[in-house]
Motif scaffolding. Structure first.
Motif, PDB file in Angstrom:
ATOM      1  N   SER A 293       0.713  -1.269  -0.312  1.00  0.00           N
ATOM      2  CA  SER A 293       0.208   0.073  -0.317  1.00  0.00           C
ATOM      3  C   SER A 293       0.790   1.032   0.023  1.00  0.00           C
ATOM      4  O   SER A 293       0.505   1.794  -0.609  1.00  0.00           O
ATOM      5  CB  SER A 293      -0.779  -0.517   1.412  1.00  0.00           C
ATOM      6  N   ASP A 294       1.850   1.176   0.638  1.00  0.00           N
ATOM      7  CA  ASP A 294       3.114   2.644   1.113  1.00  0.00           C
ATOM      8  C   ASP A 294       3.593   2.925  -0.398  1.00  0.00           C
ATOM      9  O   ASP A 294       3.988   3.951  -0.646  1.00  0.00           O
ATOM     10  CB  ASP A 294       3.621   2.439   2.062  1.00  0.00           C
TER      11      ASP A 294
ATOM     12  N   LEU B  38       2.246   2.427  -2.827  1.00  0.00           N
ATOM     13  CA  LEU B  38       1.292   2.810  -4.733  1.00  0.00           C
ATOM     14  C   LEU B  38       1.525   3.799  -4.573  1.00  0.00           C
ATOM     15  O   LEU B  38       2.152   4.955  -4.367  1.00  0.00           O
ATOM     16  CB  LEU B  38       0.165   2.531  -3.953  1.00  0.00           C
TER      17      LEU B  38
ATOM     18  N   GLU C 282      -7.643   0.359   0.396  1.00  0.00           N
ATOM     19  CA  GLU C 282      -5.731   0.252   0.362  1.00  0.00           C
ATOM     20  C   GLU C 282      -5.957   1.483  -0.946  1.00  0.00           C
ATOM     21  O   GLU C 282      -5.588   2.570  -0.326  1.00  0.00           O
ATOM     22  CB  GLU C 282      -4.812  -0.855  -0.440  1.00  0.00           C
ATOM     23  N   ILE C 283      -6.918   1.799  -1.795  1.00  0.00           N
ATOM     24  CA  ILE C 283      -6.194   2.651  -3.125  1.00  0.00           C
ATOM     25  C   ILE C 283      -6.748   4.018  -2.496  1.00  0.00           C
ATOM     26  O   ILE C 283      -6.480   5.042  -2.092  1.00  0.00           O
ATOM     27  CB  ILE C 283      -6.966   2.297  -4.415  1.00  0.00           C
TER      28      ILE C 283
ATOM     29  N   ARG D 239      -4.712   5.794   0.822  1.00  0.00           N
ATOM     30  CA  ARG D 239      -3.789   6.512   0.147  1.00  0.00           C
ATOM     31  C   ARG D 239      -3.989   7.902  -1.154  1.00  0.00           C
ATOM     32  O   ARG D 239      -3.696   9.023  -1.275  1.00  0.00           O
ATOM     33  CB  ARG D 239      -3.104   5.356  -1.120  1.00  0.00           C
TER      34      ARG D 239
ATOM     35  N   GLN E 193      -5.692  -6.847  -6.683  1.00  0.00           N
ATOM     36  CA  GLN E 193      -5.191  -8.064  -5.963  1.00  0.00           C
ATOM     37  C   GLN E 193      -5.581  -9.290  -6.469  1.00  0.00           C
ATOM     38  O   GLN E 193      -7.092  -9.503  -6.434  1.00  0.00           O
ATOM     39  CB  GLN E 193      -5.967  -8.279  -4.219  1.00  0.00           C
TER      40      GLN E 193
ATOM     41  N   ARG F 199      -8.410  -3.271  -5.028  1.00  0.00           N
ATOM     42  CA  ARG F 199      -8.029  -3.054  -3.746  1.00  0.00           C
ATOM     43  C   ARG F 199      -8.508  -1.831  -3.118  1.00  0.00           C
ATOM     44  O   ARG F 199      -7.934  -0.820  -2.646  1.00  0.00           O
ATOM     45  CB  ARG F 199      -6.457  -2.914  -3.929  1.00  0.00           C
TER      46      ARG F 199
ATOM     47  N   GLY G 276      -1.207  -2.444  -8.253  1.00  0.00           N
ATOM     48  CA  GLY G 276      -1.545  -1.741  -7.175  1.00  0.00           C
ATOM     49  C   GLY G 276      -3.316  -1.822  -7.221  1.00  0.00           C
ATOM     50  O   GLY G 276      -3.595  -1.275  -5.724  1.00  0.00           O
TER      51      GLY G 276
END
Length: 114
Positions: free
Chosen positions: A10-11, A13, A86-87, A90, A70, A83, A67
């Protein structure tokens, strides 16, 4: 032996990778179908029907490397899910804004009789 399906953390992306992946109408349609589905979809179900399997694989690889999705192997199938959480964590609101602004995909063979 099959190659592993690699997914960025995630970090890791990057907005430019997400935007690049969604700039293609086929990949945008795949993401739209995955978001609309309430469960993970296999590649053939998520991709537009007229795409050859090799082209589907290419599009899913770009989405995975950006990203956005999944992917998980389940027997002979690969199932995919967006995802989204997560997106959104971010890049808040980006996916929703793109999907809202995008025109629906029309299959090039939609008007032809078989």
């Amino acid at each position: 032996m099959q190659r592993p399906l690699l997914h960025p953390a995630s970090d890791d992306l990057k907005l430019e990778s997400v935007l690049y992946a969604l700039a293609d109408p086929m990949r945008l349609e795949i993401v739209r179908r995955l978001v609309a589905g309430d469960c993970p979809l296999n590649c053939s179900t998520a991709a537009p029907a007229h795409l050859p399997k090799s082209t589907q694989s290419h599009h899913f690889q770009i989405l995975r490397e950006a990203g956005l999705i999944q992917s998980e192997r389940r027997g002979t199938e690969v199932v995919n899910k967006v995802r989204l959480d997560e997106i959104n964590a971010r890049f808040p609101g980006v996916i929703e804004a793109i999907l809202k602004a995008a025109k629906p995909f029309v299959c090039p063979d939609a008007g032809k009789a078989g």
